[in-house]
Motif scaffolding. Structure first.
Motif, PDB file in Angstrom:
ATOM      1  N   THR A   4       0.851  -1.188   0.000  1.00 43.20           N
ATOM      2  CA  THR A   4       0.000   0.000   0.000  1.00 43.20           C
ATOM      3  C   THR A   4       0.883   1.232   0.000  1.00 43.20           C
ATOM      4  O   THR A   4       1.746   1.365   0.868  1.00 43.20           O
ATOM      5  CB  THR A   4      -0.893   0.016   1.264  1.00 43.20           C
ATOM      6  N   ASP A   5       0.668   2.113  -0.956  1.00 50.83           N
ATOM      7  CA  ASP A   5       1.381   3.395  -0.968  1.00 50.83           C
ATOM      8  C   ASP A   5       0.423   4.444  -0.413  1.00 50.83           C
ATOM      9  O   ASP A   5      -0.507   4.868  -1.094  1.00 50.83           O
ATOM     10  CB  ASP A   5       1.813   3.746  -2.397  1.00 50.83           C
ATOM     11  N   THR A   6       0.654   4.833   0.842  1.00 50.21           N
ATOM     12  CA  THR A   6      -0.307   5.723   1.506  1.00 50.21           C
ATOM     13  C   THR A   6      -0.036   7.208   1.262  1.00 50.21           C
ATOM     14  O   THR A   6      -0.673   8.056   1.895  1.00 50.21           O
ATOM     15  CB  THR A   6      -0.340   5.464   3.034  1.00 50.21           C
ATOM     16  N   GLY A 194      11.352   7.198   0.916  1.00 51.06           N
ATOM     17  CA  GLY A 194      12.582   6.790   0.226  1.00 51.06           C
ATOM     18  C   GLY A 194      13.904   7.050   0.914  1.00 51.06           C
ATOM     19  O   GLY A 194      14.809   6.207   0.818  1.00 51.06           O
ATOM     20  N   PRO A 195      14.093   8.212   1.578  1.00 55.15           N
ATOM     21  CA  PRO A 195      15.419   8.487   2.175  1.00 55.15           C
ATOM     22  C   PRO A 195      15.919   7.404   3.133  1.00 55.15           C
ATOM     23  O   PRO A 195      17.115   7.314   3.375  1.00 55.15           O
ATOM     24  CB  PRO A 195      15.195   9.826   2.897  1.00 55.15           C
ATOM     25  N   LEU A 218       3.920   2.720   4.679  1.00 56.70           N
ATOM     26  CA  LEU A 218       4.807   2.959   3.542  1.00 56.70           C
ATOM     27  C   LEU A 218       4.256   4.105   2.707  1.00 56.70           C
ATOM     28  O   LEU A 218       3.061   4.147   2.421  1.00 56.70           O
ATOM     29  CB  LEU A 218       4.898   1.700   2.665  1.00 56.70           C
ATOM     30  N   GLU A 219       5.149   5.013   2.321  1.00 59.08           N
ATOM     31  CA  GLU A 219       4.761   6.175   1.502  1.00 59.08           C
ATOM     32  C   GLU A 219       5.858   6.433   0.486  1.00 59.08           C
ATOM     33  O   GLU A 219       7.020   6.561   0.866  1.00 59.08           O
ATOM     34  CB  GLU A 219       4.670   7.437   2.377  1.00 59.08           C
ATOM     35  N   TYR A 239       7.916   1.902  -6.673  1.00 60.79           N
ATOM     36  CA  TYR A 239       9.143   1.893  -5.871  1.00 60.79           C
ATOM     37  C   TYR A 239       8.860   1.717  -4.379  1.00 60.79           C
ATOM     38  O   TYR A 239       9.795   1.638  -3.572  1.00 60.79           O
ATOM     39  CB  TYR A 239       9.945   3.174  -6.079  1.00 60.79           C
ATOM     40  N   VAL A 240       7.604   1.653  -3.995  1.00 60.50           N
ATOM     41  CA  VAL A 240       7.266   1.455  -2.582  1.00 60.50           C
ATOM     42  C   VAL A 240       7.871   0.140  -2.078  1.00 60.50           C
ATOM     43  O   VAL A 240       8.210  -0.010  -0.903  1.00 60.50           O
ATOM     44  CB  VAL A 240       5.722   1.519  -2.377  1.00 60.50           C
ATOM     45  N   ARG A 241       8.050  -0.793  -2.995  1.00 61.29           N
ATOM     46  CA  ARG A 241       8.653  -2.087  -2.652  1.00 61.29           C
ATOM     47  C   ARG A 241      10.087  -1.920  -2.123  1.00 61.29           C
ATOM     48  O   ARG A 241      10.527  -2.666  -1.244  1.00 61.29           O
ATOM     49  CB  ARG A 241       8.640  -2.977  -3.896  1.00 61.29           C
TER      50      ARG A 241
END
Ligand code: ZN
Length: 273
Positions: A4-6, A194-195, A218-219, A239-241
């Motif tokens: 899930t990309d929140t 991501g960072p 996850l965002e 890319y959330v993976r």
């Protein structure tokens, strides 16, 4: 593996030429749900409109702190009307931004409090943005924010509001462990972006190691904050993976476990099916 990309700004112009392909790649990567947050009234409308176009998309609506100067007396009423749309799952992103000098701190706080009151009225969780002056990890912004959140949380509990159990998420969390713990005590989730995957992301990795998996979301924050090895390029929800992989490494578990836990967290917070 359901991901899930929140937090994904899929409505921004940078995706105009290939939005469908971006969505396809997200689905290929296992992404099952994407939340598109609003940044202003106009962008909230476009987030909702885009969410209508695909079953996996949902929206949040709200005015970002850097847009606080553009808030008019009618803005709150328009957000209230828009909140009735079935795709709207949260109020956000709202908060405080002392990094960019786009609106006075006092005005940002006023606009944040107004939108928190609206969220309580509508029983919608909040997506909170906060950023310190000079990009520090702890400072005035965090302490002002947590003071406001504690007041709001106390009010919710006094009113026996069900929202007290799922008040919201601190988006792209980069604060101190102390702030993270205070937020978790209030029932907040912490958004990881991501960072955390960067080679110099040690501080964020240590922080994430200290957070329980049942508090993490996850965002991607796409098109911003692309994870390694895409750093500096346009980010996208597939890319959330990579963020899930890094959390799995830090927590010594599998990416599947991270995906399952964070998707459950998102379901619990945003109350979607
Ligand atoms: Zn954002």
């Amino acid at each position: 593996m359901p991901l899930t990309d929140t937090h994904c700004h899929l409505d921004l112009d940078t995706f105009n030429s290939d939005r469908q392909a971006v969505l396809e790649r997200a689905i290929q990567a296992g992404v099952e749900r994407i939340l598109i947050p609003g940044l202003s009234l106009t962008s909230s409308l476009s987030a909702v409109k885009l969410a209508e176009s695909h079953p996996m998309l949902v929206a949040a609506i709200g005015v970002h702190p850097t847009e606080a100067s553009g808030v008019e007396p009618s803005t709150l009423n328009e957000l209230r009307a828009l909140s009735r749309h079935p795709k709207v799952k949260a109020i956000g992103e709202i908060g405080l931004d002392y990094y960019r000098d786009s609106a006075p701190c006092s005005l940002q706080q006023k606009v944040l409090k107004e939108q928190l009151a609206l969220a309580a009225e509508l029983q919608l969780p909040v997506v909170i943005h906060f950023r310190e002056k000079g990009g520090a990890s702890g400072g005035d912004c965090a302490s002002d924010l947590m003071k406001i959140m504690e007041e709001w949380g106390t009010g919710l509990r006094l009113e026996k509001s069900p929202l007290a159990e799922r008040p919201g998420v601190l988006h792209s969390f980069s604060g101190t462990l102390e702030t993270a713990r205070a937020a978790m005590r209030l029932g907040f989730y912490l958004g990881v972006t991501g960072p955390v995957t960067f080679e110099n992301g040690r501080r964020r990795q240590d922080l994430i190691a200290a957070l329980p998996l049942d508090r993490i979301l996850l965002e991607t924050d796409a098109p911003f904050q692309a994870p390694h090895p895409h750093r500096g390029k346009r980010n996208e929800p597939a890319y959330v993976r990579l963020i899930a992989d890094k959390i799995a490494l830090v927590h010594s578990c599998t990416t599947d476990q991270v995906a399952a836990a964070t998707s459950q967290n998102a379901q619990r917070l945003f109350a979607w099916e």
